[in-house]
Write a protein that holds these residues in place. Structure first.
Motif, mmCIF file in Angstrom:
data_model
loop_
_atom_site.group_PDB
_atom_site.id
_atom_site.type_symbol
_atom_site.label_atom_id
_atom_site.label_comp_id
_atom_site.label_asym_id
_atom_site.label_seq_id
_atom_site.Cartn_x
_atom_site.Cartn_y
_atom_site.Cartn_z
ATOM 1 N N LEU A 173 0.136 4.008 5.496
ATOM 2 C CA LEU A 173 1.230 3.912 4.527
ATOM 3 C C LEU A 173 1.742 5.291 4.126
ATOM 4 N N LYS A 174 0.842 6.245 3.960
ATOM 5 C CA LYS A 174 1.262 7.613 3.615
ATOM 6 C C LYS A 174 2.108 8.201 4.743
ATOM 7 N N THR A 175 1.682 7.975 5.987
ATOM 8 C CA THR A 175 2.399 8.491 7.152
ATOM 9 C C THR A 175 3.783 7.865 7.259
ATOM 10 N N SER A 176 3.883 6.581 6.928
ATOM 11 C CA SER A 176 5.163 5.873 7.046
ATOM 12 C C SER A 176 6.090 6.144 5.859
ATOM 13 N N LYS A 177 5.553 6.819 4.845
ATOM 14 C CA LYS A 177 6.322 7.132 3.634
ATOM 15 C C LYS A 177 6.838 5.885 2.908
ATOM 16 N N ARG A 178 6.109 4.782 3.026
ATOM 17 C CA ARG A 178 6.485 3.570 2.288
ATOM 18 C C ARG A 178 6.088 3.732 0.834
ATOM 19 N N PRO A 179 6.920 3.237 -0.065
ATOM 20 C CA PRO A 179 6.577 3.375 -1.485
ATOM 21 C C PRO A 179 5.453 2.426 -1.884
ATOM 22 N N SER A 180 4.750 2.810 -2.935
ATOM 23 C CA SER A 180 3.756 1.921 -3.531
ATOM 24 C C SER A 180 4.479 0.698 -4.080
ATOM 25 N N LEU A 181 3.842 -0.453 -3.989
ATOM 26 C CA LEU A 181 4.451 -1.676 -4.525
ATOM 27 C C LEU A 181 4.291 -1.782 -6.037
ATOM 28 N N THR A 182 3.260 -1.122 -6.561
ATOM 29 C CA THR A 182 2.946 -1.267 -7.981
ATOM 30 C C THR A 182 3.112 0.024 -8.767
ATOM 31 N N GLY A 183 3.354 1.131 -8.077
ATOM 32 C CA GLY A 183 3.432 2.422 -8.747
ATOM 33 C C GLY A 183 2.071 3.070 -8.945
ATOM 34 N N ARG A 184 1.008 2.365 -8.568
ATOM 35 C CA ARG A 184 -0.350 2.907 -8.677
ATOM 36 C C ARG A 184 -0.707 3.642 -7.386
#
Length: 181
Positions: free
Chosen positions: A126-137
């Motif tokens: 997920l970090k590599t894909s730069k996808r945002p957190s779903l919950t902000g956590r």
């Protein structure tokens, strides 16, 4: 003997049904699904991409603008359409099997393959894909909580479970193809 013929018959039926890839976001369902569809010469359907196309907005923006309930209803409509397809490889959003009895519908209309991964591997992807957190956590906290709530559903819905940790998409596809050999 009769059991051998029956087994081959089940394998043939499995080849004609849809193949559904389920699991957490970041596990590689879309990448594996595209490659698997190409290798099997089947149509590839991605529920998240279909939602984005139908709604004409990115998923994070859809959720931000309309909320999770709206997203889940849009996802439900897309899944209803997907399960009416035949002979397709389908990548489903991480929460898809959890809502609207999708788990039972998927299990009866195709072969469900749960692509599993350890939380730490999902965080890295997920970090590599730069996808945002779903919950902000923080990613790890979010993933561990969501995975804990979904793992039993994923496992009970799946006909097959494939661990994806430290495997390439090609290796995962080869493992899936071996299930139908």
């Amino acid at each position: 003997d009769g059991r051998g013929r029956n087994k081959r018959g089940l394998e043939k039926t499995a080849r004609m049904k849809n193949i559904y890839l389920i699991g957490m976001r970041g596990v590689g369902k879309s990448a594996v699904g595209k490659l698997l569809a190409k290798r099997l010469r089947r149509k590839f359907l991605d529920s998240d991409a279909l939602i984005e196309k139908k709604e004409n907005v990115s998923l994070p923006q859809l959720v931000e603008n309309n909320g999770w309930d709206y997203f889940r209803m849009a996802e439900h409509t897309v899944i209803e359409s997907i399960v009416r397809q035949k002979n397709a490889v389908c990548s489903l959003g991480g929460g898809a099997p959890v809502y609207y009895d999708h788990d039972a519908i998927l299990k009866t209309t195709g072969t469900v393959i749960y692509l599993s991964a350890e939380s730490r591997h999902l965080v890295e992807r997920l970090k590599t894909s730069k996808r945002p957190s779903l919950t902000g956590r923080p990613y790890l906290e979010e993933i561990e909580e969501i995975l804990a709530s979904r793992k039993n559903i994923y496992e009970s819905c799946a006909h097959h479970i494939i661990a994806t940790d430290e495997k390439s998409s090609k290796d995962i596809v080869d493992e899936i193809l071996d299930l139908f050999a």
